[in-house]
Motif scaffolding. Structure first.
Motif, PDB file in Angstrom:
ATOM      1  N   SER A  84     -13.544  46.688  -4.895  1.00 24.24           N
ATOM      2  CA  SER A  84     -12.128  46.490  -5.220  1.00 24.24           C
ATOM      3  C   SER A  84     -11.331  47.777  -5.094  1.00 24.24           C
ATOM      4  O   SER A  84     -10.173  47.764  -4.654  1.00 24.24           O
ATOM      5  N   VAL A  93      -1.505  43.165  -1.232  1.00 27.08           N
ATOM      6  CA  VAL A  93      -1.689  41.716  -1.365  1.00 27.08           C
ATOM      7  C   VAL A  93      -3.067  41.414  -1.944  1.00 27.08           C
ATOM      8  O   VAL A  93      -3.222  40.638  -2.893  1.00 27.08           O
ATOM      9  N   LEU A  94      -4.096  42.048  -1.372  1.00 31.03           N
ATOM     10  CA  LEU A  94      -5.444  41.839  -1.875  1.00 31.03           C
ATOM     11  C   LEU A  94      -5.599  42.428  -3.278  1.00 31.03           C
ATOM     12  O   LEU A  94      -6.366  41.906  -4.100  1.00 31.03           O
ATOM     13  N   HIS A  96      -3.418  42.404  -5.641  1.00 30.77           N
ATOM     14  CA  HIS A  96      -2.914  41.387  -6.582  1.00 30.77           C
ATOM     15  C   HIS A  96      -3.927  40.263  -6.757  1.00 30.77           C
ATOM     16  O   HIS A  96      -4.175  39.799  -7.877  1.00 30.77           O
ATOM     17  N   LYS A  97      -4.543  39.813  -5.647  1.00 26.73           N
ATOM     18  CA  LYS A  97      -5.548  38.753  -5.721  1.00 26.73           C
ATOM     19  C   LYS A  97      -6.759  39.198  -6.536  1.00 26.73           C
ATOM     20  O   LYS A  97      -7.312  38.436  -7.334  1.00 26.73           O
ATOM     21  N   SER A 100      -6.000  39.339 -10.286  1.00 22.24           N
ATOM     22  CA  SER A 100      -6.002  37.983 -10.854  1.00 22.24           C
ATOM     23  C   SER A 100      -7.426  37.457 -10.985  1.00 22.24           C
ATOM     24  O   SER A 100      -7.771  36.784 -11.976  1.00 22.24           O
ATOM     25  N   LEU A 101      -8.257  37.776  -9.983  1.00 21.76           N
ATOM     26  CA  LEU A 101      -9.645  37.324  -9.996  1.00 21.76           C
ATOM     27  C   LEU A 101     -10.407  37.930 -11.170  1.00 21.76           C
ATOM     28  O   LEU A 101     -11.114  37.232 -11.912  1.00 21.76           O
ATOM     29  N   LEU A 119     -13.725  35.710  -4.019  1.00 22.05           N
ATOM     30  CA  LEU A 119     -12.512  35.234  -3.356  1.00 22.05           C
ATOM     31  C   LEU A 119     -12.906  34.424  -2.133  1.00 22.05           C
ATOM     32  O   LEU A 119     -13.924  34.712  -1.493  1.00 22.05           O
ATOM     33  N   ASP A 124      -7.810  31.237  -1.004  1.00 20.56           N
ATOM     34  CA  ASP A 124      -6.881  32.179  -1.632  1.00 20.56           C
ATOM     35  C   ASP A 124      -5.956  32.867  -0.643  1.00 20.56           C
ATOM     36  O   ASP A 124      -4.923  33.409  -1.028  1.00 20.56           O
ATOM     37  N   LEU A 125      -6.328  32.892   0.637  1.00 21.65           N
ATOM     38  CA  LEU A 125      -5.504  33.560   1.667  1.00 21.65           C
ATOM     39  C   LEU A 125      -5.391  32.627   2.858  1.00 21.65           C
ATOM     40  O   LEU A 125      -5.869  32.915   3.960  1.00 21.65           O
TER      41      LEU A 125
END
Length: 510
Positions: A84, A93-94, A96-97, A100-101, A119, A124-125
């Protein structure tokens, strides 16, 4: 008791090779920083690259392929083991994902679960194809990506931009600017204009302008050019982005209308009259072309040909032909056209002038800055300049108008002063002394804003604004010379251009 010995700082630079780390450089300058040499950094880059898809050190998984969308059904799924801290650093963008994950994982009751957060690209994308995502993912770890296959450059750029991978976006723009042909530019130009990819559109426009003659000789490029939509074609005709003679521009518009008439359920003449009548600048077409191509075709209004004739000293047979068919034609006295550019010396800080002085872009966020053109209007007469609203934030905050050249407010919008009048794109109102007056509907991106000054009486000048060639009516009748055209930009990336082939309209009657 004697004082303990002090650690002595080296008197010269030392370079020592340490196992597995490359070379370290010991600096003698305070505060005594130890920095790695080139070989140390190369070793560090290799170590980061080795982390790619490493299951042991990763902290989340990404499933690519085998999704619900048809583009992924054909390929088997693959689980990438990622980090991460690396992925989030490259892509907001990733990031933020991933946040949230991880937050979702923290909420789960089963604290004993050892499974990593996961993910799914297809879930998710959804808008990002796996085919283009995998090389971009590798770039995040290595800093390198194999050059895209011909025809795939735009898709890679769009995916990188959607993910927010700025470094790769810049690298792809540089790559396309270096290796694209005019055929490549024609192929994607319509799409990048419609989707608002400003920097890429600038590259394509430059290539078309630089190699426009190829469009008329290369069959593939010509076929692509003929398939542009009307908005794209209008842009190139009005902004003069084809670096060829005016007779070829007219021939290009003629071919475009003939090719696309059936596509738009029209006749070539109707298509021309509806969309290109005001865009082709007949006043700049030479007299021979007027006689041999424009007049016999019968598409151009006779008053336009009459106006064009005024810009030329025509002799011999051509003169007789035009005077016989267009009795109102008279030879020109003066061309009456100025070459305007933005004046960097008369500009607020943070404004960037490009495109040989024809374009200004704001590099300042949420603060008005003003810039004037290079030619003030100082003597009695009629004057006209046209600006193109290239790009703006939503809502738009750009002023167009005139101001006194000796008293222009550079840090702010010019119409805060008493001797400046500007049209505001935010609401279409007219501003003077910071006071708003209802005037017209607000303009939009792609609109041309004309500024017309009737300075027959230098102490009682009349100011009019035009939008896309149509008069918006009288704005003020109490203006004194001298005046200079100016614009005021507010948001970062706001951009305005001067229309270099702008033709002065007839004097407004209202």
């Amino acid at each position: 008791m004697p004082a303990p010995p002090q650690r002595r700082r080296p008197t010269h630079n030392l370079t020592k090779t340490l196992p597995h780390t490359g070379s370290l450089h010991f600096s003698t300058q305070p505060p005594g920083i130890i920095t790695g040499t080139a070989s140390c950094y190369e070793s560090f880059k290799r170590d980061i690259a080795m982390l790619y898809d490493d299951e042991e050190t990763s902290d989340f998984d990404l499933v690519v392929g085998g999704g619900e969308d048809s583009s992924d059904n054909e390929s088997p799924s693959h689980i990438y083991h990622l980090h991460s801290i690396i992925v989030a650093r490259h892509s907001p963008v990733l990031m933020h994902k991933i946040e949230s994950l991880f937050e979702e994982e923290r909420r789960k009751d089963d604290a004993s679960s050892c499974q990593k957060p996961r993910l799914s690209l297809s879930k998710d994308l959804k808008n990002i194809p796996a085919k283009y995502f995998k090389p971009i993912l590798k770039y995040m770890y290595t800093g390198n990506m194999r050059c895209p296959s011909p025809g795939e450059e735009l898709q890679f750029y769009l995916v990188a931009k959607e993910l927010g991978v700025e470094g790769l976006c810049k690298a792809l723009l540089a790559y396309m600017g270096t290796y694209f042909t005019v055929t490549d530019a024609c192929l994607i130009l319509e799409k990048v204009l419609s989707q608002g990819h400003h920097k890429l559109f600038e590259i394509c426009t430059y290539l078309v302008e630089l190699h426009a003659e190829v469009i008329f000789t290369d069959r593939l490029a010509r076929d692509l050019f003929l398939k542009w939509n009307i908005k794209t074609m209008q842009h190139f005709v009005i902004c003069g982005k084809m670096n060829v003679v005016e007779s070829d521009i007219f021939e290009a518009v003629k071919q475009y209308c003939m090719f696309n008439a059936e596509r738009f359920n029209s006749t070539p003449k109707q298509l021309f009259e509806q969309h290109f009548d005001e865009y082709v600048r007949y006043a700049l077409i030479d007299a021979d072309t007027l006689c041999s191509k424009v007049l016999p075709l019968g598409w151009v209004k006779r008053q336009h040909i009459a106006e064009a004739f005024k810009y030329h000293s025509v002799n011999g047979d051509n003169k007789s032909i035009l005077e016989k068919q267009i009795p109102r034609c008279v030879p020109r006295e003066t061309r009456g056209a100025h070459k305007y550019v933005f004046d960097e010396k008369n500009s607020g800080t943070g404004l960037i002038v490009t495109n040989h002085g024809l374009t200004v872009e704001s590099n300042v966020s949420s603060s008005f800055r003003s810039i004037a053109t290079n030619k003030p209007w100082t003597t009695p007469g009629t004057y006209f300049i046209e600006f193109l609203l290239d790009h703006s934030t939503d809502p738009s905050n750009i002023f167009f108008g005139v101001c006194n050249p000796s008293n222009m407010l550079k840090a702010g919008y010019a119409s805060q002063n008493a001797d400046s009048w500007q049209l505001y794109s935010y609401n279409g109102n007219l501003y003077n002394r910071s006071t708003s007056h209802t005037y017209t509907a607000k303009p939009a991106i792609g609109d041309r804003i004309g500024v017309y000054l009737d300075a027959t009486d230098k102490n009682k000048c009349k100011l009019y604004f035009f939008k896309n060639g149509e008069s918006l009516g009288l704005a003020s009748s109490d203006i004194s010379l001298p005046q200079v055209p100016c614009v005021s930009l507010y948001a970062q990336k706001d951009e305005v251009s001067i229309v270099k082939r702008s033709r002065k309209p007839s004097r407004p009657t209202k």
